[in-house]
Design a protein around this motif. Structure first.
Motif, PDB file in Angstrom:
ATOM      1  N   GLU A  86      -4.220  20.470  -0.364  1.00  0.00           N
ATOM      2  CA  GLU A  86      -4.281  19.818  -1.663  1.00  0.00           C
ATOM      3  C   GLU A  86      -3.081  19.056  -1.564  1.00  0.00           C
ATOM      4  N   LEU A  87      -2.980  17.753  -2.139  1.00  0.00           N
ATOM      5  CA  LEU A  87      -1.800  16.710  -2.436  1.00  0.00           C
ATOM      6  C   LEU A  87      -1.925  16.254  -3.793  1.00  0.00           C
ATOM      7  N   LEU A  88      -1.019  16.821  -4.683  1.00  0.00           N
ATOM      8  CA  LEU A  88      -1.061  15.994  -6.075  1.00  0.00           C
ATOM      9  C   LEU A  88       0.264  15.367  -6.006  1.00  0.00           C
ATOM     10  N   ALA A 138       5.765  14.697  -5.405  1.00  0.00           N
ATOM     11  CA  ALA A 138       4.390  15.467  -4.773  1.00  0.00           C
ATOM     12  C   ALA A 138       4.417  16.572  -4.855  1.00  0.00           C
ATOM     13  N   PHE A 139       3.196  17.501  -4.832  1.00  0.00           N
ATOM     14  CA  PHE A 139       3.143  18.907  -4.518  1.00  0.00           C
ATOM     15  C   PHE A 139       2.090  19.092  -3.794  1.00  0.00           C
ATOM     16  N   ALA A 140       2.509  19.533  -2.786  1.00  0.00           N
ATOM     17  CA  ALA A 140       1.360  19.630  -1.621  1.00  0.00           C
ATOM     18  C   ALA A 140       1.272  21.223  -1.358  1.00  0.00           C
ATOM     19  N   VAL A 195       4.791   8.727   1.063  1.00  0.00           N
ATOM     20  CA  VAL A 195       4.794  10.206   0.423  1.00  0.00           C
ATOM     21  C   VAL A 195       4.281  11.014   1.431  1.00  0.00           C
ATOM     22  N   VAL A 196       3.021  10.763   1.994  1.00  0.00           N
ATOM     23  CA  VAL A 196       2.116  11.121   2.923  1.00  0.00           C
ATOM     24  C   VAL A 196       2.846  11.235   4.278  1.00  0.00           C
ATOM     25  N   SER A 232      -7.329  13.832   0.223  1.00  0.00           N
ATOM     26  CA  SER A 232      -7.261  12.369  -0.460  1.00  0.00           C
ATOM     27  C   SER A 232      -5.897  12.754  -1.434  1.00  0.00           C
ATOM     28  N   PRO A 233      -4.850  11.950  -1.592  1.00  0.00           N
ATOM     29  CA  PRO A 233      -3.886  12.267  -2.589  1.00  0.00           C
ATOM     30  C   PRO A 233      -4.434  11.948  -3.872  1.00  0.00           C
ATOM     31  N   ARG A 234      -3.992  12.789  -4.969  1.00  0.00           N
ATOM     32  CA  ARG A 234      -4.566  12.735  -6.172  1.00  0.00           C
ATOM     33  C   ARG A 234      -3.492  12.730  -7.143  1.00  0.00           C
ATOM     34  N   ARG A 235      -3.449  11.175  -7.831  1.00  0.00           N
ATOM     35  CA  ARG A 235      -2.397  11.093  -8.870  1.00  0.00           C
ATOM     36  C   ARG A 235      -2.842  11.745 -10.342  1.00  0.00           C
ATOM     37  N   ILE A 236      -1.752  12.417 -10.490  1.00  0.00           N
ATOM     38  CA  ILE A 236      -2.033  13.166 -11.862  1.00  0.00           C
ATOM     39  C   ILE A 236      -1.528  12.117 -13.040  1.00  0.00           C
ATOM     40  N   ASP A 237      -2.347  11.453 -13.663  1.00  0.00           N
ATOM     41  CA  ASP A 237      -1.861  10.463 -14.709  1.00  0.00           C
ATOM     42  C   ASP A 237      -1.937  11.409 -15.979  1.00  0.00           C
TER      43      ASP A 237
END
Length: 843
Positions: free
Chosen positions: A149-151, A141-143, A211-212, A232-237
């Motif tokens: 922002e949370l990716l 995760a990258f916050a 993670v959060v 809202s956590p955003r997954r990088i697909d």
């Protein structure tokens, strides 16, 4: 510490040692009066980084200190050096009889958790990374704490290379982990923080929820009970984006350049006005989309803005009034709000409302301000002082006149109090006829009327005695007491009402965070499209066409960065290219050094990125397919810390490409194999090109090389030759920088060496040596009868062959020695003779 035992065994130092024991990895700022003191190793480290004096406490303990009111500049330097700062403040002791103040850690400041403007790197994201392993899976995760922002990414545990690559691409300031250290940590300078087991939720296996939870627990610990709420956590697909590994990002100089930070793709495109727009632009460069509909939507917005120049400039002026809403609202959440922030929010809301009006007029889709934010603007108008708001409460007016009568009266008393006192003094002096009458003030008695001893008997009846002095008498009166009450209570009333309203407004703004976030994202997108429009118009870029057959077709394409920074008077030479995954997929690019091979390769890759960002491209015409990944193997260097040679690093990067590419990838190879002997390097390069032809459709590839022998592979299988043209006359070479179909005659390396300043004696001798080598090479040629040599040797030794040997010999039979380079033919013969010799010996 035994040598300092006595000096440390004091009440204050025992307090310090207790704090230090709990935070061994941080530099403790220990409050003592007007200073933050640091002791022992902390003092030594801080003194060196901050360039402050190192002294000693009790002539034994190393000590260094900084003034408490100037901490931010010192903290910023420690954070920049990758240090944690533990702020320990004085507090009132629980025991009223205690002889020393208590002390409490109020904040732990780490590189990945800062929110203060002066501790952040401008508009840049400031990432805190979490490496969390759950069974055989890894959440990465990258916050960005400053923007909420949370990716996050999801990997299997054996995808070490992709994990490391992702960490490098995001460049987090700090990595936190639970059980295992991230693979990259062993060779990285990023600050690491291990999370205690009690940070994990009791319920295991909760995935992103864990993670959060861990991030929130870490932040609450650092900020001491402040409640963080991430977006809202955003997954990088990666299936949704054009994948650019760290090596490619670096090679193409997309966002960073070690020599000049502006000489990057970001530097060319960045016309953004807002901080959110700049962050949005950087993310789009690093994560171009694969979604054709999104690409087209970007182009449509650019077209609208391009067609409405006057409105575009009006919008840019309005965006100049916007503050960084994401960061301001985050500061609100952690108790770092300032009164002047409300004015910034108010101006931002006004500007976006006006921007919306203009955009509606040109048909650009931009959402209406939510009712809640419109109501907030009205609340600011009804509540806040019309002029400039104070940095801190109490410095100047904060609330509007007429908002609250008690507040207005207090403001009036503070501003007019002295006048009122003078008016009362004049009034009482006239009414009593006492010429010595003065109204004075001190902290003990407050306001009082002072009269000389000689006139004391003439005081009016409503005067009340307050104090007798040798020189006179002091009195008060009901009217003076009323004035005194109004004046002395004014500051207290103002402070109370302003604080109450300030906190109320902060809470109200925080409650509208989602609305602010939506607005901020939309502004960022608008700023992004404005930036692309400005760039497109200045450099005359073209809207590409999208195709779905895998072909990349560029007509007169240019390198956007090189073209932008050409010296005045020079013109960039455009070049065309078509890569067809069926017929012409793999281009073998030859040409001398300095001819422009690397520039040409990079411009194709960068233009592909621009295309998938939804940008126009620097070309006369472009018809392009979406690709899934761009790989680059350009240049190399030793990794001395790991004992890896230049060639080893080159082969590792090449291996990564060959193991990961797909038929939809774009690959750039530059001089692969040059780090070893000529035959080794040529063999490796040859084998790589053959390997790339195995798949069908084939990956779109440009293979730049000085091995001219590789041009002989242009015999089908999707390989074709390109070269950079030159013009030679009377020993002088002109690099035309024009790409043509075919192969280069020579490399002109000696000429380039001469241009670089190599002594003439060396270059002349090099010409002699080259002439001799080329003469030898001409002598070593395969004669017409040599096909019979192949055939005869094979026919006499085909008995008892293994299947693999039969396969090799069958391939050799199909080779026409007259159609391959002489050195390659000799190599084949040598291999054949070795096989046959082994067969003879085995008999």
């Amino acid at each position: 510490m035994s040598e300092h035992y006595e000096a440390l065994n004091t009440p204050v130092m025992r307090q310090y040692m207790e704090v230090k024991e709990q935070h061994p990895d941080g530099i403790v700022f220990f409050r003592m009066g007007d200073f933050y003191e640091m002791f022992l190793d902390d003092a030594k480290i801080a003194a060196q980084i901050l360039d402050i004096t190192l002294t000693k406490r009790q002539n034994q303990i190393p000590m260094a200190g900084i003034p408490y009111h100037a901490t931010e500049s010192y903290i910023s330097r420690l954070i920049a050096a990758g240090k944690k700062v533990v702020v320990c403040e004085q507090t009132k002791p629980d025991d009223p009889k205690a002889k020393i103040m208590s002390r409490e850690v109020v904040r732990i400041i780490t590189p990945g958790t800062v929110v203060e403007d002066n501790l952040l790197g401008g508009y840049q994201n400031n990432y805190l990374s979490l490496y969390y392993k759950e069974k055989t899976s890894v959440y990465l995760a990258f916050a960005d704490v400053s923007t909420s922002e949370l990716l996050y990414f999801f990997f299997s545990e054996n995808e070490t290379e992709r994990i490391n690559d992702t960490i490098k691409r995001f460049s987090p300031k700090e990595i936190i982990f639970t059980d295992e250290v991230p693979p990259l940590a062993k060779e990285s300078k990023i600050i690491l923080s291990k999370i205690p087991p009690d940070y994990l939720p009791k319920k295991k296996g909760a995935g992103i929820d864990t993670v959060v939870h861990v991030l929130d627990a870490y932040l609450q610990y650092n900020y001491r009970k402040q409640n963080f709420v991430f977006q809202s956590p955003r997954r990088i697909d990666e299936s949704e984006y054009l994948v650019l590994d760290e090596q490619t990002v670096s090679h193409l100089e997309l966002v960073e350049n070690t020599n000049d930070k502006n000489h990057t793709l970001f530097g060319v495109l960045n016309r953004c006005i807002t901080a959110t727009g700049k962050r949005y632009l950087k993310q789009r460069i690093l994560f171009p989309t694969r979604d054709e509909n999104k690409i087209k939507a970007h182009w449509d917005k650019i077209e609208i803005l391009s067609a409405n120049k006057k409105e575009r400039f009006q919008i840019k002026e309005l965006l100049g009034d916007l503050i960084d809403l994401e960061r301001v609202l985050t500061r609100f959440r952690v108790g770092k709000a300032l009164p002047r922030d409300f004015r910034g929010i108010d101006k931002s809301l006004e500007s976006t409302a006006n921007t919306k009006t203009i955009l509606d007029g040109i048909g650009y889709d931009f959402s209406k301000l939510p009712k809640e934010l419109t109501n907030l603007s009205q609340l600011f108008f009804d509540t806040l002082y019309e002029g400039e708001l104070p940095v801190f409460l109490g410095n100047s007016p904060f609330l509007k006149s007429g908002f609250n009568k008690e507040y207005d009266d207090a403001i009036l008393a503070r501003e007019k109090g002295k006048d009122w006192i003078l008016e009362l003094e004049e009034k009482e002096k006239k009414a009593s006829g006492i010429s010595s009458l003065k109204i004075r003030y001190n902290k003990i008695l407050g306001y009082f009327i002072e009269i000389s001893k000689a006139q004391a008997k003439e005081v009016p009846a409503h005067f009340l005695k307050k104090q007798t002095l040798v020189t006179g008498e002091r009195f008060t009166s009901p009217e003076l007491e009323e004035l005194e009450r109004a004046i002395l209570q004014a500051d207290e009333i103002i402070e109370r009402i302003e604080k109450e309203k300030f906190e109320e407004l902060v809470v109200h703004c925080i409650s509208l965070y989602e609305e602010f976030l939506t607005l901020s994202n939309e502004v960022a997108s608008l700023d992004y499209h404005l930036s692309l429009t400005e760039t497109k118009e200045e450099y005359q870029w073209t809207r590409p066409e999208i195709r779905n057959d895998g072909i990349l077709n560029y007509s007169e394409s240019r390198h956007p960065v090189v073209e932008t920074f050409l010296p005045i008077g020079e013109r960039f030479v455009p070049n065309s290219l078509e890569l067809n995954p069926k017929d012409n997929a793999i281009a073998v690019l030859t040409g001398p050094n300095m001819a422009g091979k690397s520039t040409f390769m990079r411009q194709i890759a960068i233009n592909q990125i621009l295309f998938q960002m939804g940008s126009y491209v620097p070309a006369k015409k472009a018809s392009l397919s979406v690709v899934d990944r761009i790989f680059t193997r350009i240049g190399s260097g030793d990794n001395l810390t790991k004992g890896e040679s230049t060639f080893f690093v080159e082969m590792k990067e090449t291996a990564t490409i060959l193991n990961q590419f797909s038929e939809n990838s774009l690959i750039l190879f530059d001089e692969v194999g040059r780090g070893t002997s000529t035959y080794d390097g040529l063999s490796i390069a040859w084998a790589i090109l053959e390997f790339l032809t195995v798949k069908f459709p084939k990956p779109k590839t440009i293979f730049a090389t000085h091995y001219h022998e590789l041009t002989e592979l242009e015999k089908g299988n999707g390989i074709f030759n390109l070269y950079l043209d030159t013009f030679e006359k009377e020993g002088e070479i002109l690099f035309l920088k024009k790409v043509k179909r075919g192969k280069s005659k020579q490399s002109f390396g000696i000429y380039v060496a001469k241009l670089a300043g190599i002594p003439e004696a060396v270059s002349d001798r090099a010409k002699e040596i080259l002439s001799g080598l080329e003469s030898k090479k001409r002598e070593i040629k395969i004669k017409n009868e040599e096909p019979s040599l192949f055939t005869g040797l094979m026919d006499n030794h085909t008995s008892n062959m293994t299947p693999n040997e039969e396969k090799v010999l069958k391939r050799l039979k199909q080779i026409d020695p007259n159609q391959i380079p002489p050195l390659e033919a000799l190599s084949i013969l040598d291999e054949l003779k070795r096989i046959l010799k082994e067969k003879d010996e085995s008999r």
